[in-house]
Design an enzyme around this catalytic site. Structure first.
Site, PDB file in Angstrom:
ATOM      1  N   PRO A 301      35.755  34.113  42.807  1.00 16.07           N
ATOM      2  CA  PRO A 301      34.467  34.678  42.371  1.00 16.07           C
ATOM      3  C   PRO A 301      34.397  36.157  42.729  1.00 16.07           C
ATOM      4  CG  PRO A 301      34.176  33.321  44.335  1.00 16.07           C
ATOM      5  CD  PRO A 301      35.607  33.175  43.929  1.00 16.07           C
ATOM      6  N   CYS A 386      31.567  37.318  52.501  1.00 14.63           N
ATOM      7  CA  CYS A 386      31.108  38.626  52.030  1.00 14.63           C
ATOM      8  C   CYS A 386      31.013  39.595  53.208  1.00 14.63           C
ATOM      9  CB  CYS A 386      29.760  38.505  51.336  1.00 14.63           C
ATOM     10  SG  CYS A 386      29.175  40.055  50.628  1.00 14.63           S
ATOM     11  N   ASP A 489      46.684  38.858  48.594  1.00 15.30           N
ATOM     12  CA  ASP A 489      47.916  39.604  48.290  1.00 15.30           C
ATOM     13  C   ASP A 489      48.844  38.883  47.324  1.00 15.30           C
ATOM     14  OD1 ASP A 489      46.939  41.440  50.070  1.00 15.30           O
ATOM     15  OD2 ASP A 489      48.203  40.800  51.734  1.00 15.30           O
TER      16      ASP A 489
END
Length: 640
Positions: A301, A386, A489
């Site tokens: 997301p 977040c 990554d």
């Protein structure tokens, strides 16, 4: 290697680019393609019209060597930080990271005189506001001031058979008749009516109820009352029925209303269809819909860039699981249309979830109940990763990892009111050297979480070091048998293969999908795709078509599509074509130096200047409006 460096110096590979074949932190591009900053911009400016300004945008000093090495040396001591601080005292500080104070131009700003919606809807009833209406009612005056069309074909008209924006469409010439009437293709409209449409929109009636606080959250209040009475038992298959007090029992209320002799004499209650007890007996864990996505490719997301048109692009290239952008529960409970737009689901998204952010059990539980009965999703995800200050200082996002009591109440409360699985996306911790995930994972498993996604970085770390996949491997063992997805990554199928060897149930792709959305195809086909610049432009063209379908083809819709296209281009420019690399694969932490591509378009797509991104958007959406301003969210570079 020395010979390669000599060739690079002779071909202009030195100078401002400063790229050697073995330089750490820099993508290894073949010597014949490397160039300097000045030659790079001279090449791009040469294609501009004669007489155009050929100024080279000023740029701050290059990153210190010590700071680039920190990307790979995760155990670097504090000496590099001191070196960077002393360097910043000598030269002006270059803007970097998020541009929090960037100028934000709303799409409505570019449409000064808007036509009244009553004229667009071709309604027989006049405008309800009459003379007080702030929109324009003079069609002739509107057409005189309206800018020229951006193209001869309207995406909405060709796709759905009718354009709802009529004369305000920026491609109106494709569907306006000789007398200005809006044309309709009846066959296309009839065919589209049988196809599934975008779901999870906000109903106007529900929006008014939310704004007036008239929505009842009975299940959420019951769950919250259980939480305040004490810790709830661990969710297990033996727990079958949710306890209800008589005052909340719908059966009890019905019996009170018809009790006594009158109940026997009254007529039976008419019924229509089967009678269920979902309002009284909640689903057991074994009865909930299972989330079996092990081994599937999960698109993260992504705030701002993870919009519905971008998810459609990724689905086309092989993404299996998609999730909407982070939505704040308080804004959803207030009925904000912009926040509810983040929950929309396209028919191609067969496995789709939404992500909620919140800091308190009451709002998160109520929001979960609201979504459970109003939208169609396969799972609900809690954002515990977040890192931004706006969320963290309120106690949400990463802050929940340090607020285990509130975190537990949020998870248990939401799990009790949801009929779909509950998942969590989190980081390794808040502080860089204090990992918390391995302690929370057993608790999350006991609280009833169906799946956890772990990003191998802390909040303080952000992207200054590589993701800690050894720690993710350790957490996967701790979380078992609860599935754990790893994130961080992944930019090639080799990275994906190495990640799957750590024992995770699957991988989540985030920035890698922004740099190259065809990464999902590469992973599934186990190959490197040397995609051409024309193919990449076709992907961008499809994105603009999807954007016009989603946001509209009027001025506001076109400029909103342009804005999200430019935000995406700020990531796409970091991709280095496969045919230009000396060593495969490209690493996500390697900075692409200045290079000249195999054609002009490939070079233009490699530019890190927002002015060049604007030129690409004008190829697809026409010229920008007067006074256009764009400053990317994640790039220290502006176009004004």
């Amino acid at each position: 290697m020395a010979e390669v460096a000599e060739v690079a110096a002779e071909s202009g590979g030195g100078g401002d680019s400063g790229v050697g074949a073995c330089e750490r932190g820099v993508a290894p591009i073949k010597a014949q393609y490397r160039t300097t900053k000045e030659r790079f911009h001279e090449y791009l400016d040469a294609d501009k019209q004669e007489g155009a300004c050929q100024e080279t945008p000023t740029e701050g000093p290059a990153e210190p060597e010590a700071k680039r090495i920190r990307l790979e040396d995760g155990q670097e001591n504090g000496k590099t930080e001191v070196a960077v601080e002393s360097h910043e005292r000598q030269v002006p500080k270059r803007a970097r990271g998020q541009n929090k104070s960037r100028p934000h131009m709303k799409p409505a700003h570019y449409d000064k005189e808007r036509l009244c919606p009553s004229l667009l809807q071709e309604s027989a009833t006049p405008c309800a506001f009459g003379d007080r209406c702030r929109f324009l009612h003079d069609v002739g005056r509107y057409l005189e001031t309206k800018p020229a069309d951006l193209g001869p074909h309207c995406v909405l008209f060709n796709t759905f058979g009718r354009c709802p924006y009529s004369m305000t469409c920026r491609f109106a010439g494709a569907h306006l008749g000789p007398e200005g009437q809006n044309l309709v293709q009846e066959e296309v409209v009839a065919r589209c009516a049988q196809l599934p449409s975008v779901r999870n929109g906000l109903d106007r009636a529900l929006q008014q109820q939310l704004r007036k606080r008239q929505v009842c959250f009975e299940r959420a209040e019951q769950a919250l009352s259980h939480l305040t009475q004490g810790p709830m038992p661990t969710i297990a298959p033996e727990s079958t029925v949710a306890t209800l007090t008589p005052k909340h029992s719908s059966c009890h209320v019905q019996l009170d209303n018809v009790g006594g002799d009158g109940a026997r004499q009254g007529s039976p209650v008419p019924t229509c269809g089967p009678l269920t007890d979902e309002d009284v007996v909640r689903l057991r864990p074994c009865e909930k819909k299972r989330l079996d996505i092990s081994g599937k490719l999960y698109l993260a997301p992504l705030t701002t860039c993870g919009n519905l048109p971008f998810r459609r692009i990724c689905k086309r290239f092989g993404a299996d699981v998609t999730c909407g952008e982070m939505a704040m529960c308080t804004n959803l409970l207030q009925g904000q249309m912009s926040e509810w737009a983040l929950l929309k689901r396209h028919p191609c998204e067969d496995i789709f979830g939404v992500q909620l952010e919140g800091a308190f059990p009451d709002t998160m539980t109520k929001c979960a109940e609201l979504l459970n009965r109003t939208i169609d999703v396969d799972f609900v995800d809690i954002n515990v990763g977040c890192p931004i200050d706006l969320v963290y200082k309120k106690g949400g996002g990463c802050a929940l990892m340090n607020r285990s009591a509130k975190f537990q109440q949020i998870v248990r409360g939401m799990n009790e009111v949801l009929d779909v699985p509950l998942t969590v996306k989190m980081r390794t911790g808040v502080q860089e050297r204090v990992s918390l995930a391995h302690r929370l994972l057993p608790e999350l498993r006991n609280w009833g979480v169906a799946l956890v996604t772990l990003h191998g970085r802390s909040r303080e770390q952000r992207y200054t070091r590589l993701a800690d996949w050894p720690y993710i491997e350790q957490c996967a063992k701790v979380a078992s048998p609860m599935p754990l997805f790893g994130n961080g990554d992944i930019l090639s199928f080799e990275d994906a293969n190495c990640a799957m060897q750590t024992g995770v149930a699957g991988i989540m792709v985030a920035r890698g999908a922004l740099l190259k959305p065809w990464l999902f195809t590469e992973i599934k086909e186990q190959r490197h795709w040397d995609i051409s610049s024309s193919e990449r432009l076709d992907i961008l063209r499809d994105f603009t078509h999807y954007g016009l379908e989603h946001w509209g083809s009027d001025t506001q819709g076109v400029e909103r599509t342009r804005r999200f296209l430019l935000e995406w281009l700020s990531f796409l420019c970091r991709y280095v074509p496969v045919g230009l690399l000396e060593r495969l694969p490209q690493r996500i932490n390697e900075r692409p130096p200045y290079y000249l591509g195999r054609d002009y378009l490939e070079t233009l797509m490699a530019s890190q200047q927002a002015a060049d991104w604007i030129r690409i958007s004008e190829m697809l959406l026409g010229p920008v409006p007067p006074g256009f301003v764009f400053l990317p969210k994640h790039k220290a570079n502006a176009y004004k």
